[in-house]
Design a protein around this motif. Sequence first.
Motif, short mmCIF file in Angstrom:
data_model
loop_
_atom_site.label_atom_id
_atom_site.label_comp_id
_atom_site.label_asym_id
_atom_site.label_seq_id
_atom_site.Cartn_x
_atom_site.Cartn_y
_atom_site.Cartn_z
N LYS A 1 0.83 -1.20 0.00
CA LYS A 1 0.00 0.00 0.00
C LYS A 1 0.87 1.26 0.00
CE LYS A 1 -4.01 -2.02 2.37
NZ LYS A 1 -4.81 -2.00 3.63
N VAL A 2 1.96 1.22 0.72
CA VAL A 2 2.89 2.36 0.73
C VAL A 2 3.48 2.57 -0.66
CG1 VAL A 2 5.11 3.19 1.61
CG2 VAL A 2 3.47 2.14 3.17
N TRP A 3 3.91 1.48 -1.31
CA TRP A 3 4.47 1.59 -2.68
C TRP A 3 3.43 2.21 -3.61
CZ3 TRP A 3 3.29 0.20 -7.59
CH2 TRP A 3 4.32 0.24 -8.53
N ILE A 4 2.19 1.76 -3.52
CA ILE A 4 1.12 2.28 -4.37
C ILE A 4 0.91 3.77 -4.10
CG2 ILE A 4 -1.37 2.21 -4.77
CD1 ILE A 4 -1.22 -0.84 -4.38
N ASN A 5 0.86 4.15 -2.83
CA ASN A 5 0.63 5.54 -2.45
C ASN A 5 1.72 6.45 -3.02
OD1 ASN A 5 -0.67 7.67 -1.17
ND2 ASN A 5 0.44 7.37 0.74
N TYR A 6 2.97 6.05 -2.84
CA TYR A 6 4.09 6.86 -3.33
C TYR A 6 4.06 6.97 -4.86
CZ TYR A 6 6.68 7.44 1.05
OH TYR A 6 7.08 7.82 2.31
N ASN A 7 3.84 5.87 -5.52
CA ASN A 7 3.92 5.88 -6.98
C ASN A 7 2.69 6.51 -7.63
OD1 ASN A 7 6.46 4.31 -8.13
ND2 ASN A 7 5.88 3.37 -6.19
N GLU A 8 1.57 6.48 -6.95
CA GLU A 8 0.41 7.24 -7.43
C GLU A 8 0.71 8.73 -7.41
OE1 GLU A 8 -3.63 4.62 -6.56
OE2 GLU A 8 -2.83 5.92 -4.98
N ALA A 9 1.41 9.18 -6.38
CA ALA A 9 1.78 10.59 -6.28
C ALA A 9 2.75 10.98 -7.40
CB ALA A 9 2.41 10.87 -4.92
N ILE A 10 3.68 10.07 -7.73
CA ILE A 10 4.62 10.33 -8.82
C ILE A 10 3.88 10.42 -10.15
CG2 ILE A 10 6.54 9.36 -10.15
CD1 ILE A 10 7.55 8.10 -7.54
N LEU A 11 2.97 9.49 -10.40
CA LEU A 11 2.20 9.49 -11.64
C LEU A 11 1.37 10.76 -11.76
CD1 LEU A 11 1.31 8.05 -14.22
CD2 LEU A 11 -0.43 6.88 -12.87
N LYS A 12 0.74 11.16 -10.68
CA LYS A 12 -0.05 12.39 -10.68
C LYS A 12 0.80 13.58 -11.08
CE LYS A 12 -2.78 15.30 -7.53
NZ LYS A 12 -3.24 15.47 -6.12
N MET A 13 2.04 13.63 -10.58
CA MET A 13 2.93 14.73 -10.90
C MET A 13 3.40 14.69 -12.35
SD MET A 13 4.16 17.40 -9.52
CE MET A 13 5.38 18.63 -9.91
N LEU A 14 3.72 13.50 -12.83
CA LEU A 14 4.20 13.37 -14.20
C LEU A 14 3.16 13.86 -15.21
CD1 LEU A 14 5.96 9.87 -14.07
CD2 LEU A 14 7.07 12.10 -14.31
N LYS A 15 1.90 13.64 -14.90
CA LYS A 15 0.83 14.08 -15.79
C LYS A 15 0.79 15.59 -15.94
CE LYS A 15 -2.26 10.15 -14.87
NZ LYS A 15 -3.56 9.73 -14.25
N LYS A 16 1.30 16.30 -14.93
CA LYS A 16 1.27 17.76 -14.94
C LYS A 16 2.51 18.37 -15.58
CE LYS A 16 -1.40 17.99 -10.64
NZ LYS A 16 -1.40 18.51 -9.24
N LEU A 17 3.60 17.61 -15.64
CA LEU A 17 4.87 18.14 -16.11
C LEU A 17 4.98 18.13 -17.62
CD1 LEU A 17 7.30 16.41 -13.58
CD2 LEU A 17 6.59 18.81 -13.55
#
Length: 204
Positions: free
Chosen positions: A101-117
């Motif tokens: 769950k921690v891995w998912i939480n962290y990587n969801e945050a990364i994906l969310k950011m990549l979509k904006k960059l």
Amino acid sequence: QLEKMRAVIGIKQQLYEQWAWKDPRTCLFLDTYAKLLPGARYLVVLRNYQSVVSSLLRRDFVSVDQKYMARNYIQRQVWTHFRRPRRLKAFYHDHAESYLKVWINYNEAILKMLKKLQPDDYLVINYSQLLENDSEVFSFLTGKWKFALNYFDFKDVYKQELMNKADDISEFVTDKTLLIKATYLLKRLGSYMRGSESFPGREE
């Protein structure tokens, strides 16, 4: 906390022409850092969930192992040959799902950011690329992003013994939808990786 972050960034900007940091917890505050550092570049090193969760489980079990290995000879033998395998399996059952769950939480945050960059503001690589194509990564950082860096062969600083083979954690995860979610998330993040030849463009 926001004022402290501004102060730290201000000091860094005054002292250095270029600077960076590596801290996994940064993933949880990417939106905040993006506002404070609008010109930042993002180097994302992907590592699959099996490998990460396995590593965390082994790391945290060390303290349990050390406690028993500090006892007398007979107790160490009983622990090593009889109790340890059962305790290790129980430890995996108790913690694998929460680490996933921690891995998912962290990587969801990364994906969310990549979509904006913008594509030129990030580089996503698999950690194995650092072994196979570290010179290409270096060329990207110095050529595309204009960082002044000194090259060191990654194989000279890479510690193979710290990157053990990933265990199959699926049997220890009760909620199987988490495995599906993690697999899909890894695939989505992989779509932001660039090609291996000098990273010419995004792979869709």
